[in-house]
Scaffold this motif. Structure first.
Motif, PDB file in Angstrom:
ATOM      1  N   TYR A  49      16.210 200.360 151.469  1.00  0.00           N
ATOM      2  CA  TYR A  49      15.702 200.914 152.727  1.00  0.00           C
ATOM      3  C   TYR A  49      16.425 202.213 153.074  1.00  0.00           C
ATOM      4  CZ  TYR A  49      13.622 196.279 153.753  1.00  0.00           C
ATOM      5  OH  TYR A  49      12.893 195.121 153.720  1.00  0.00           O
ATOM      6  N   THR A  50      17.738 202.223 152.880  1.00  0.00           N
ATOM      7  CA  THR A  50      18.523 203.426 153.185  1.00  0.00           C
ATOM      8  C   THR A  50      18.088 204.589 152.303  1.00  0.00           C
ATOM      9  OG1 THR A  50      20.428 202.125 153.902  1.00  0.00           O
ATOM     10  CG2 THR A  50      20.856 204.397 153.212  1.00  0.00           C
ATOM     11  N   TYR A  51      17.941 204.340 151.022  1.00  0.00           N
ATOM     12  CA  TYR A  51      17.500 205.394 150.103  1.00  0.00           C
ATOM     13  C   TYR A  51      16.087 205.865 150.450  1.00  0.00           C
ATOM     14  CZ  TYR A  51      21.452 204.266 147.007  1.00  0.00           C
ATOM     15  OH  TYR A  51      22.706 204.078 146.477  1.00  0.00           O
ATOM     16  N   HIS A  52      15.236 204.926 150.833  1.00  0.00           N
ATOM     17  CA  HIS A  52      13.856 205.268 151.183  1.00  0.00           C
ATOM     18  C   HIS A  52      13.816 206.167 152.419  1.00  0.00           C
ATOM     19  CE1 HIS A  52       9.475 204.545 151.520  1.00  0.00           C
ATOM     20  NE2 HIS A  52       9.702 204.519 152.822  1.00  0.00           N
ATOM     21  N   ASP A  58      10.856 206.544 147.007  1.00  0.00           N
ATOM     22  CA  ASP A  58       9.667 206.086 147.714  1.00  0.00           C
ATOM     23  C   ASP A  58       9.458 204.632 147.295  1.00  0.00           C
ATOM     24  OD1 ASP A  58       7.287 205.664 148.972  1.00  0.00           O
ATOM     25  OD2 ASP A  58       6.157 207.202 147.898  1.00  0.00           O
ATOM     26  N   LEU A  59       9.879 203.707 148.152  1.00  0.00           N
ATOM     27  CA  LEU A  59       9.783 202.282 147.823  1.00  0.00           C
ATOM     28  C   LEU A  59       8.322 201.860 147.913  1.00  0.00           C
ATOM     29  CD1 LEU A  59      11.262 199.686 147.099  1.00  0.00           C
ATOM     30  CD2 LEU A  59      11.686 199.303 149.546  1.00  0.00           C
ATOM     31  N   LYS A  60       7.687 201.762 146.762  1.00  0.00           N
ATOM     32  CA  LYS A  60       6.246 201.537 146.707  1.00  0.00           C
ATOM     33  C   LYS A  60       5.849 200.074 146.871  1.00  0.00           C
ATOM     34  CE  LYS A  60       4.502 205.671 145.870  1.00  0.00           C
ATOM     35  NZ  LYS A  60       3.536 206.285 146.806  1.00  0.00           N
ATOM     36  N   ALA A  61       6.714 199.156 146.451  1.00  0.00           N
ATOM     37  CA  ALA A  61       6.363 197.746 146.529  1.00  0.00           C
ATOM     38  C   ALA A  61       7.609 196.898 146.352  1.00  0.00           C
ATOM     39  CB  ALA A  61       5.335 197.377 145.451  1.00  0.00           C
ATOM     40  N   VAL A  62       7.588 195.728 146.982  1.00  0.00           N
ATOM     41  CA  VAL A  62       8.588 194.697 146.738  1.00  0.00           C
ATOM     42  C   VAL A  62       7.839 193.478 146.218  1.00  0.00           C
ATOM     43  CG1 VAL A  62      10.397 193.241 147.708  1.00  0.00           C
ATOM     44  CG2 VAL A  62      10.063 195.571 148.588  1.00  0.00           C
ATOM     45  N   VAL A 273      20.776 198.408 141.708  1.00  0.00           N
ATOM     46  CA  VAL A 273      20.202 199.371 142.644  1.00  0.00           C
ATOM     47  C   VAL A 273      20.997 200.672 142.624  1.00  0.00           C
ATOM     48  CG1 VAL A 273      19.755 199.860 145.081  1.00  0.00           C
ATOM     49  CG2 VAL A 273      19.167 197.627 144.132  1.00  0.00           C
ATOM     50  N   LEU A 274      22.311 200.573 142.698  1.00  0.00           N
ATOM     51  CA  LEU A 274      23.140 201.770 142.749  1.00  0.00           C
ATOM     52  C   LEU A 274      22.991 202.602 141.483  1.00  0.00           C
ATOM     53  CD1 LEU A 274      25.218 203.420 144.300  1.00  0.00           C
ATOM     54  CD2 LEU A 274      27.018 201.995 143.296  1.00  0.00           C
ATOM     55  N   THR A 330      25.572 202.186 152.127  1.00  0.00           N
ATOM     56  CA  THR A 330      24.123 202.096 151.950  1.00  0.00           C
ATOM     57  C   THR A 330      23.550 200.809 152.539  1.00  0.00           C
ATOM     58  OG1 THR A 330      24.544 201.332 149.682  1.00  0.00           O
ATOM     59  CG2 THR A 330      23.974 203.660 149.972  1.00  0.00           C
ATOM     60  N   VAL A 331      24.279 199.717 152.455  1.00  0.00           N
ATOM     61  CA  VAL A 331      23.833 198.489 153.134  1.00  0.00           C
ATOM     62  C   VAL A 331      23.802 198.722 154.639  1.00  0.00           C
ATOM     63  CG1 VAL A 331      24.467 196.109 153.700  1.00  0.00           C
ATOM     64  CG2 VAL A 331      24.534 196.889 151.325  1.00  0.00           C
ATOM     65  N   GLY A 332      24.746 199.513 155.127  1.00  0.00           N
ATOM     66  CA  GLY A 332      24.830 199.777 156.548  1.00  0.00           C
ATOM     67  C   GLY A 332      23.895 200.864 157.053  1.00  0.00           C
ATOM     68  N   GLY A 333      23.072 201.421 156.173  1.00  0.00           N
ATOM     69  CA  GLY A 333      22.091 202.421 156.589  1.00  0.00           C
ATOM     70  C   GLY A 333      22.587 203.833 156.577  1.00  0.00           C
ATOM     71  N   LYS A 334      23.758 204.074 155.973  1.00  0.00           N
ATOM     72  CA  LYS A 334      24.335 205.414 155.936  1.00  0.00           C
ATOM     73  C   LYS A 334      24.141 206.015 154.559  1.00  0.00           C
ATOM     74  CE  LYS A 334      28.725 207.841 156.616  1.00  0.00           C
ATOM     75  NZ  LYS A 334      30.181 207.691 156.886  1.00  0.00           N
ATOM     76  N   TYR A 335      23.402 207.127 154.495  1.00  0.00           N
ATOM     77  CA  TYR A 335      23.186 207.798 153.208  1.00  0.00           C
ATOM     78  C   TYR A 335      24.199 208.918 153.020  1.00  0.00           C
ATOM     79  CZ  TYR A 335      21.238 210.127 149.220  1.00  0.00           C
ATOM     80  OH  TYR A 335      21.073 210.688 147.985  1.00  0.00           O
TER      81      TYR A 335
END
Length: 335
Positions: A49-52, A58-62, A273-274, A330-335
């Motif tokens: 989500y943070t990267y997106h 562009d997270l297209k699907a889960v 992911v990283l 990144t888990v915390g929403g900081k890019y």
């Protein structure tokens, strides 16, 4: 009227001042998870989500490989909590691996205190979403050639079905041909390549699918073995800093439900992911190319050379603190 040379030069100078993410399209990503079997899946999804949101991807699907419907329900809750309810979900079906409820999916979405429900959810959502491999085919067919990053942190079930799929309304290509044309790389949390290998969980729960993927995948696979994430323990204290609402946030609620606090969970899924999204930061090393083989009992082996297309991830001791710090951010929403 300005000379054309000056206009062109000015335009080029302006372009160099544009941030890189604004100059290039974010990489399309498909994330495949066995959500509910371990809390590292939730942490890994929050990273994406943070990267997106930073337009790095562009997270297209889960797509979900755990065969319990509340794995879909919980993932939808996560999407909506982060303002990303539009991201499509796919499901392996109730005949998929690990059909039990899991350690936090139902507990979180149904959580109440003093009769007050914290979350809204649709318990029938799994019946309404497409089968995972069909959604994967749809995303791949619409993508530019060689552009899609696939990250698989659960069982190989969905991508084995993708490989074995035939032509459909999305593409005239068979699954293997579609993957070869559209996928840039596959990053997997799978296997154990340390000194005392054992049948790793993501492999052993669907050995046949894992063998299919490692034998038939037409492109490169970068695997993070159990021995990598087991050395990296997520600092749970950071959840209190980044998510002060605590139980009212599904990520924290799930983390608290999974094990008795306080605990710092191993970060197997986060490693894939990283490395998939930030390979240039050199948090991990990658082996020389070789071949991963899955034995009949689920044990995994890696042999370098021989023209293989597989690599395994390696972690140096000096990188443990920087990796954990990046996980926290990144888990915390900081890019």
């Amino acid at each position: 009227m300005k000379p054309i040379f000056h206009v062109t030069l000015a335009a080029s100078l302006l372009l160099t001042n544009v941030p890189l993410h604004a100059q290039t399209k974010p990489a399309p990503v498909i994330f495949d998870t066995d959500m509910g079997n371990d809390t590292d899946d939730v942490l890994a999804l929050s990273m994406l989500y943070t990267y997106h949101k930073a337009r790095k991807i562009d997270l297209k699907a889960v797509t979900i490989s755990k065969g319990h419907p509340y794995a879909v329900t919980f993932t939808d809750l996560m999407n909506r909590t982060y303002g990303l309810g539009h991201i499509p979900l796919g499901y392996v079906g109730n005949n998929g691996p690990t059909p039990e409820a899991g350690g936090y999916n139902m507990q979180t979405v149904k959580y109440t205190e003093e009769g007050r429900a914290f979350f809204t959810y649709d318990s029938t959502l799994a019946e309404k979403v497409p089968e995972a491999y069909k959604l994967q085919r749809k995303v791949l067919a619409a993508a530019a050639d060689g552009s899609v990053i696939m990250i698989v942190v659960g069982f190989s079930t969905n991508i084995a079905r993708l490989l074995q799929s035939g032509a459909d309304e999305f593409s005239p290509l068979g699954g293997r041909e579609l993957v070869a044309k559209k996928v840039k790389a596959l990053y997997m949390m799978a296997g154990m390549f340390g000194t005392k290998p054992f049948p790793e969980y993501n492999v052993v729960k669907d050995i046949a699918a894992a063998r299919t993927v490692f034998e038939q995948w037409p492109g490169q696979i970068i695997a993070s073995g159990w021995e990598v994430g087991s050395r990296l323990h997520f600092p749970a204290r950071s959840l209190f800093r980044y998510y002060p609402q605590l139980w009212e946030h599904p990520l924290v609620n799930a983390y608290f439900h999974y094990k008795k606090m306080p605990y710092n969970r191993e970060t197997w899924d986060l490693t894939s992911v990283l490395q998939a999204i930030e390979p240039g930061k050199q948090f991990f090393r990658e082996s020389a190319p070789g071949t991963i083989r899955i034995e009949a009992d689920g044990k995994s082996t890696f042999s370098e050379g021989g023209g293989g297309k597989h690599r395994i991830m390696l972690l140096d001791e000096a990188k443990i603190k920087p990796v954990l710090a990046r996980f926290e951010e990144t888990v915390g929403g900081k890019y």
